[in-house]
Design a protein around this motif. Structure first.
Motif, PDB file in Angstrom:
ATOM      1  N   MET A 286      10.429   9.538  -8.590  1.00  0.00           N
ATOM      2  CA  MET A 286      11.053   8.524  -9.441  1.00  0.00           C
ATOM      3  C   MET A 286      12.300   9.037 -10.141  1.00  0.00           C
ATOM      4  O   MET A 286      12.949   8.298 -10.880  1.00  0.00           O
ATOM      5  N   GLN A 287      12.664  10.291  -9.900  1.00  0.00           N
ATOM      6  CA  GLN A 287      13.796  10.894 -10.622  1.00  0.00           C
ATOM      7  C   GLN A 287      15.110  10.196 -10.313  1.00  0.00           C
ATOM      8  O   GLN A 287      15.903   9.883 -11.206  1.00  0.00           O
ATOM      9  N   ALA A 288      15.387   9.950  -9.031  1.00  0.00           N
ATOM     10  CA  ALA A 288      16.660   9.328  -8.656  1.00  0.00           C
ATOM     11  C   ALA A 288      16.774   7.914  -9.218  1.00  0.00           C
ATOM     12  O   ALA A 288      17.838   7.513  -9.712  1.00  0.00           O
TER      13      ALA A 288
ATOM     14  N   TYR B 112       9.685   1.943   2.127  1.00  0.00           N
ATOM     15  CA  TYR B 112       9.606   0.682   1.374  1.00  0.00           C
ATOM     16  C   TYR B 112       9.459  -0.478   2.349  1.00  0.00           C
ATOM     17  O   TYR B 112      10.267  -0.628   3.267  1.00  0.00           O
ATOM     18  N   GLU B 113       8.454  -1.298   2.122  1.00  0.00           N
ATOM     19  CA  GLU B 113       8.194  -2.434   3.007  1.00  0.00           C
ATOM     20  C   GLU B 113       9.014  -3.646   2.595  1.00  0.00           C
ATOM     21  O   GLU B 113       8.907  -4.119   1.458  1.00  0.00           O
ATOM     22  N   HIS B 114       9.850  -4.137   3.513  1.00  0.00           N
ATOM     23  CA  HIS B 114      10.639  -5.356   3.291  1.00  0.00           C
ATOM     24  C   HIS B 114      11.341  -5.317   1.925  1.00  0.00           C
ATOM     25  O   HIS B 114      11.301  -6.287   1.155  1.00  0.00           O
TER      26      HIS B 114
ATOM     27  N   ILE C  23       5.011   4.597  -6.396  1.00  0.00           N
ATOM     28  CA  ILE C  23       6.457   4.825  -6.410  1.00  0.00           C
ATOM     29  C   ILE C  23       7.207   3.520  -6.164  1.00  0.00           C
ATOM     30  O   ILE C  23       8.223   3.250  -6.805  1.00  0.00           O
ATOM     31  N   GLU C  24       6.703   2.700  -5.273  1.00  0.00           N
ATOM     32  CA  GLU C  24       7.304   1.374  -5.085  1.00  0.00           C
ATOM     33  C   GLU C  24       7.193   0.568  -6.373  1.00  0.00           C
ATOM     34  O   GLU C  24       8.166  -0.064  -6.809  1.00  0.00           O
ATOM     35  N   ALA C  25       6.020   0.603  -7.002  1.00  0.00           N
ATOM     36  CA  ALA C  25       5.819  -0.123  -8.255  1.00  0.00           C
ATOM     37  C   ALA C  25       6.801   0.368  -9.312  1.00  0.00           C
ATOM     38  O   ALA C  25       7.433  -0.428 -10.022  1.00  0.00           O
ATOM     39  N   GLY C  26       6.947   1.686  -9.427  1.00  0.00           N
ATOM     40  CA  GLY C  26       7.866   2.242 -10.400  1.00  0.00           C
ATOM     41  C   GLY C  26       9.307   1.861 -10.130  1.00  0.00           C
ATOM     42  O   GLY C  26      10.090   1.586 -11.054  1.00  0.00           O
ATOM     43  N   THR C  27       9.677   1.815  -8.853  1.00  0.00           N
ATOM     44  CA  THR C  27      11.036   1.418  -8.480  1.00  0.00           C
ATOM     45  C   THR C  27      11.320  -0.012  -8.923  1.00  0.00           C
ATOM     46  O   THR C  27      12.396  -0.310  -9.458  1.00  0.00           O
TER      47      THR C  27
ATOM     48  N   GLY D 203       0.824  -1.198   0.000  1.00  0.00           N
ATOM     49  CA  GLY D 203       0.000   0.000   0.000  1.00  0.00           C
ATOM     50  C   GLY D 203       0.859   1.250   0.000  1.00  0.00           C
ATOM     51  O   GLY D 203       2.016   1.233   0.417  1.00  0.00           O
ATOM     52  N   ALA D 204       0.271   2.350  -0.462  1.00  0.00           N
ATOM     53  CA  ALA D 204       1.019   3.589  -0.624  1.00  0.00           C
ATOM     54  C   ALA D 204       1.193   4.313   0.703  1.00  0.00           C
ATOM     55  O   ALA D 204       0.209   4.743   1.318  1.00  0.00           O
ATOM     56  N   LYS D 205       2.440   4.490   1.109  1.00  0.00           N
ATOM     57  CA  LYS D 205       2.733   5.247   2.314  1.00  0.00           C
ATOM     58  C   LYS D 205       2.162   6.660   2.229  1.00  0.00           C
ATOM     59  O   LYS D 205       1.591   7.183   3.183  1.00  0.00           O
ATOM     60  N   ASN D 206       2.279   7.277   1.059  1.00  0.00           N
ATOM     61  CA  ASN D 206       1.833   8.661   0.910  1.00  0.00           C
ATOM     62  C   ASN D 206       0.314   8.800   0.806  1.00  0.00           C
ATOM     63  O   ASN D 206      -0.201   9.920   0.834  1.00  0.00           O
ATOM     64  N   SER D 207      -0.395   7.690   0.692  1.00  0.00           N
ATOM     65  CA  SER D 207      -1.852   7.688   0.860  1.00  0.00           C
ATOM     66  C   SER D 207      -2.226   7.352   2.297  1.00  0.00           C
ATOM     67  O   SER D 207      -3.139   7.940   2.874  1.00  0.00           O
ATOM     68  N   ALA D 208      -1.504   6.398   2.865  1.00  0.00           N
ATOM     69  CA  ALA D 208      -1.840   5.926   4.212  1.00  0.00           C
ATOM     70  C   ALA D 208      -1.688   7.020   5.261  1.00  0.00           C
ATOM     71  O   ALA D 208      -2.517   7.138   6.176  1.00  0.00           O
TER      72      ALA D 208
END
Length: 426
Positions: free
Chosen positions: A309-311, A402-404, A237-241, A20-25
């Motif tokens: 996602m820039q970095a 990032y989770e685990h 962002i996790e998905a994109g990473t 789940g999205a940290k920035n939504s949670a």
């Protein structure tokens, strides 16, 4: 202080699941302040920022239960009594999202005392947009000894045009307006999926909101909100990473449990780089299409290419044939990962807000330092293709969002492990 040890050279193969999205949670947890009833949130990520938010709400008098595993990453929050409406510095000093409790606290209790926010040092994220908006809604706000103190008998609806698009500012004032007297109209609002996710929860709680996800949001204030159950969006962002992880290693990686429509700008850019992309209903598969090709990016507010996602994209650009230009329009200090990538052999030059990346450059293992959340991810991605064993220090930045992370990557073939120092975890 924990470190990551990464040995490069393995293509990532298999399926990796997005949390789940940290920035939504975080804003959704703050929204629970607006009601005396219980709010149940599902798909909550197990990251350090969530634990910080739990401590923050608990310190105010809320009852917060975080459940993982069989509880399906669920949290129960009940703010029946807010005995101490203060966001204490010692709790929020590591997290920018602390400002998100300002609006709901003053809307619910008429008073709020919030420490100036901390978090990643990636540039100015001025809280004055929050302050100006709340003052337009009738709040009196003073600053003293590093704290903002806000008071209002009851907020009143207002017409607010944001000077600059702000995600947390939009979210904070959106929450405040739900309990304000009369109608509020906000213009030049952030359109990020996290704003839409928060609005969906607020509507489930009884708020009257129109236009979330567009530049103009209308809110008709109500006298009271009730409890609700809501499932948090997948973390884009996790998905994109992970998509970049699959692409940079030349792997065949299925990124599952994501929302592809939130990844449009990144998917388009990866296709320009020569990466093969297959998009499903709730998954995206990334496959090597041969040699990566250079492509330019400019970070913009959603639906543009995300600054978060820039970095990671810059790590990919080091492995692409040709020259890529990376323009950072959102934060003025978001190139701190560049020097660490250069230590690994990258050819990058910076001029103001523009980074020029010349590839394809062989990367070598090195001892590198993580400076912020997304920079940490970038260095892991670079380490996945570097020759030898890279040691990443200060990965607590990465644990905030990032989770685990290392366990998920290890599950699809990465050689990565966590190493604690003599005072840390083993």
């Amino acid at each position: 202080m924990d470190k990551f040890v990464v040995r490069g050279g393995n293509p990532l193969l298999g399926t990796i699941k997005v949390s789940g999205a940290k920035n939504s949670a975080l804003p959704c947890m703050a929204a629970a302040i607006l009601t005396e009833d219980e709010v149940i949130l599902e798909n909550i990520p197990q990251v350090n920022d969530i634990e910080t938010e739990r401590k923050l709400l608990t310190s105010m008098g809320a009852e917060v239960e975080l459940g993982y595993g069989r509880a399906q990453h669920r949290t129960h929050i009940k703010c029946a009594i807010l005995s101490d409406p203060v966001a204490k510095y010692e709790i929020v000093k590591t997290m920018r999202a602390s400002s998100l409790v300002l609006g709901p606290l003053i809307a619910r209790t008429g008073i709020a005392r919030v420490a100036m926010p901390g978090g990643c040092a990636i540039g100015g994220r001025p809280i004055d947009l929050h302050i100006n908006g709340l003052e337009a809604m009738g709040a009196t706000i003073t600053q003293d000894h590093g704290y903002l103190e806000a008071r209002a008998d009851r907020l009143k609806g207002a017409h607010i045009v944001f000077d600059k698009i702000t995600v947390t500012g939009t979210e904070d004032l959106l929450m405040a307006a739900t309990l304000a007297e009369g109608e509020s109209v906000f213009e030049n609002c952030a359109r990020e999926p996290e704003v839409t996710d928060l609005a969906a929860l607020l509507i489930a709680m009884g708020a009257k909101i129109e236009g979330a996800g567009t530049g103009t949001i209308r809110i008709q204030g109500v006298s009271k909100l009730h409890g609700a159950r809501h499932r948090i969006n997948p973390d884009r962002i996790e998905a994109g990473t992970f998509l970049i992880a699959g692409a940079i290693t030349g792997g065949d990686l299925n990124v599952d449990c994501c929302e592809p429509k939130h990844l449009g700008a990144l998917i388009t850019k990866l296709e320009q780089c020569g990466v093969k992309i297959d998009v499903g209903i709730d998954h995206v598969r990334v496959r090597s299409g041969g040699e990566l090709k250079a492509a330019d990016i400019t970070t913009e507010e959603y639906p543009g290419f995300p600054t978060d996602m820039q970095a990671q994209y810059m790590a990919l650009a080091t492995q692409a044939e040709g020259t890529s230009t990376v323009i950072e329009n959102i934060f003025e200090n978001r190139f701190m990962h560049v020097q660490e990538l250069i230590r690994m052999g990258a050819n990058i030059t910076i001029s103001g807000r523009t980074a020029t990346v010349r590839g394809k450059t062989p990367l070598q293992s090195a001892a590198v330092m993580c400076s912020d959340l997304r920079a940490s991810a970038s260095l892991v991605l670079a380490a996945l293709v570097a020759d030898g064993e890279t040691i990443l220090d200060r990965v607590y930045h990465l644990d905030r969002g990032y989770e685990h992370f290392e366990e998920k990557l290890r599950g699809v073939g990465a050689q990565i492990r966590r190493m604690g120092d003599v005072f840390g975890r083993k």
